[in-house]
Design an enzyme around this catalytic site. Structure first.
Site, short mmCIF file in Angstrom:
data_model
loop_
_atom_site.label_atom_id
_atom_site.label_comp_id
_atom_site.label_asym_id
_atom_site.label_seq_id
_atom_site.Cartn_x
_atom_site.Cartn_y
_atom_site.Cartn_z
N GLU A 52 25.93 46.14 -12.67
CA GLU A 52 24.68 46.83 -12.97
C GLU A 52 23.49 46.15 -12.29
OE1 GLU A 52 27.06 45.71 -14.99
OE2 GLU A 52 26.92 46.56 -17.00
N ALA A 154 62.72 41.73 -6.94
CA ALA A 154 63.19 42.31 -5.68
C ALA A 154 64.69 42.49 -5.81
CB ALA A 154 62.87 41.38 -4.51
N SER A 168 68.72 34.37 -2.82
CA SER A 168 67.92 35.60 -2.84
C SER A 168 66.96 35.68 -1.66
CB SER A 168 67.12 35.68 -4.14
OG SER A 168 66.25 34.57 -4.27
#
Length: 362
Positions: A52, A154, A168
């Site tokens: 603001e 994933a 991985s």
């Protein structure tokens, strides 16, 4: 409806800094006079002027008699910065559209009330749903006194998150990993279990994308098995907090000398970990695994979003999410697919829990 266009712009401004204003919410503001935009602003960082104030400074004298579009109710209290309601009143704003009220009990409708008491017309609820999503992590942080929790996984096309040996690296492509780093950038903390720390020795910093922000690194280590030579201990580009449930004064001293923070929890639990992170003003936690850690968050219903990366690879026998205690498909955890992103041949799915009567439905 022209009002929606202006509020959409305010939401776009807020999204630019999503996750980077914590522990403050992310806010966008647009000021319009006679159909012309005379001021725009967004909150950049805690301690800097709120949206603001930025927009009012840009508008200057043109703010008098203008209409303001705000994605979140303005504050009424002194915090790191002065109350925004006072500035809005002084500027002579005629009308304010507020997308959603602030759940913070310090404000909680007080901003709207103060503006109306000053003779300013206020309408609440324009694009409320979209505004809630922009600050969903802040809302969780305030209403439940815990951080918002994103689980990141994933997996291969056949649903494996690692081979049977635990390897991985890498199921997904470099492009997908850059996307994952953007998730880190927007989180206040990235969390792993000690097994992942010992096996993968990750750095857990934001890389490969422009960013000046590294999240807090968190390790869950109930038996305090962490090694001082690991990267997250030796690297000083981000702080590391290790939650543990047993005392080892010698190791704790070594870790402290290297700059790591150890937090002993007599009653070690995810709930207590999240409570402590909330106390440290962590608004959003990104859980990056491994399988056991993600499974525990799912089992205990301590999650708000699942981001699932799927790669066009077949692993066969391997590791996946652990036992959730579900023995019938009819009892499976239900989710809503909120967003799907295509990254070449890979997909990113964003899920949120199905809500029923304010809680998770199983």
């Amino acid at each position: 409806m022209v009002e929606k266009n202006f509020m959409n712009l305010a939401l776009t401004l807020a999204r630019r800094r999503k996750g980077l204003t914590h522990p403050n919410p992310t806010v966008g503001c647009v000021i319009v006079k006679d159909g012309e935009i005379v001021g725009i602003g967004n909150h950049e960082k805690a301690g800097l002027p709120h949206a603001e104030i930025v927009a009012l400074n840009q508008a200057g004298e043109r703010a008098k008699g203008a209409t303001m579009y705000l994605t979140l109710e303005p504050c009424t209290h002194w915090g790191r910065t002065p109350p925004c309601t006072d500035a809005i009143i002084r500027a002579g704003i005629r009308k304010v559209y507020v997308a959603v009220t602030d759940p913070n009990p310090i404000i909680a409708g007080g901003g709207v009330k103060k503006l109306r008491s000053a003779g300013i017309e206020v309408e609440v609820g324009l694009l409320e749903k979209e505004a809630r999503v922009v600050n969903e992590d802040f809302f969780r942080y305030i209403t439940d006194s815990r951080p918002y929790v994103t689980l990141k996984l994933a997996q291969s096309a056949d649903g494996k998150i690692a081979t049977s040996t635990g390897d991985s690296k890498w199921i997904t492509s470099e492009r997908a990993r850059r996307f994952a780093h953007r998730l880190r950038m927007k989180a206040g903390a990235v969390l792993i279990g000690v097994e992942t720390a010992l096996r993968d020795d990750p750095l857990l910093t934001v890389r490969n994308i422009p960013s000046a922000h590294n999240p807090l690194r968190v390790v869950l280590d109930p038996d305090l098995r962490i090694k001082p030579e690991l990267k997250i201990i030796r690297d000083t580009s981000a702080p590391t907090v290790i939650f543990h449930g047993v005392r080892n004064r010698e190791l704790e001293e070594v870790l402290a000398e290297k700059g790591a923070i150890t937090v002993f929890l007599e009653n070690f639990s995810l709930k207590n970990v999240l409570e402590e992170l909330h106390r440290r003003e962590v608004v959003h936690v990104l859980v990056e695994g491994g399988a056991y850690t993600v499974t525990q968050f799912l089992k205990e219903n301590l999650w708000d979003r699942l981001v699932l990366f799927t790669s066009p690879k077949i692993i066969g026998e391997g590791r996946s999410i652990g036992d959730l205690g579900i023995d019938r498909v009819s009892s499976a955890m239900e989710m809503i697919l909120r967003r799907e992103i295509t990254l070449g041949d890979e997909r990113v799915f964003e899920y949120v829990p199905v809500m029923e009567k304010g809680g998770l439905r199983w």
